[in-house]
Motif scaffolding. Structure first.
Motif: not given
Length: 144
Positions: A53-61, A63-65
């Motif tokens: 879940e955390l990886v998906m959050g980072v990958m879909s965030a 770019a600026e955040s």
């Protein structure tokens, strides 16, 4: 009159240093990053808790955040990351915790994601899910 002359003398160049982008330093050990076989994926799923879940959050965030997401990811997922690296490298989790810096863990994690094309895998899974939803919608509409 020739201003520039061509020389037939060989020039001794310094030997080129080849850096393998699939080799990462973890503590005092060098690790070759490789494809993760299907059998090892099963081990990885057993080793992680909230990491996907955390990886998906980072990958879909956006770019600026992404940096903010990455720091939240590190804070919440450090234990899972150590377990994943342990499974992938064969190093004991205790050794990793005592000898590997967080930036080295992230460099390894990033290299594993690149070598295994996690971004492409994610896109393919999302595409397959969208296709399945589209087909389900068509089947439901034709049943009415």
């Amino acid at each position: 009159m020739r201003i520039l002359k061509r020389s037939d003398k060989a020039v001794d160049a310094a030997p080129a240093i080849v850096i393998d982008p699939n080799v990462v330093q973890l503590g005092d050990r060098t690790v070759k990053v490789r494809k993760v076989p299907v059998g090892q994926w099963r081990e990885l799923f057993a080793a992680v808790n909230m990491l996907p879940e955390l990886v998906m959050g980072v990958m879909s965030a956006p770019a600026e955040s992404r940096a903010a997401y990455l720091f939240a990811f590190i804070e919440h997922a450090l234990n899972d990351i150590v377990q994943v690296v342990s499974v992938l490298t064969g190093f004991e989790p205790e050794w990793i915790e005592e000898n590997v810096a967080p930036d080295e863990l992230m460099a390894y994690f990033t290299a594993v994601a690149r070598v295994n094309n996690f971004g492409g895998l994610l896109k393919n899974v999302q595409g397959a899910l969208q296709l399945a939803n589209l087909q389900t919608g068509v089947a439901e509409a034709s049943a009415e």
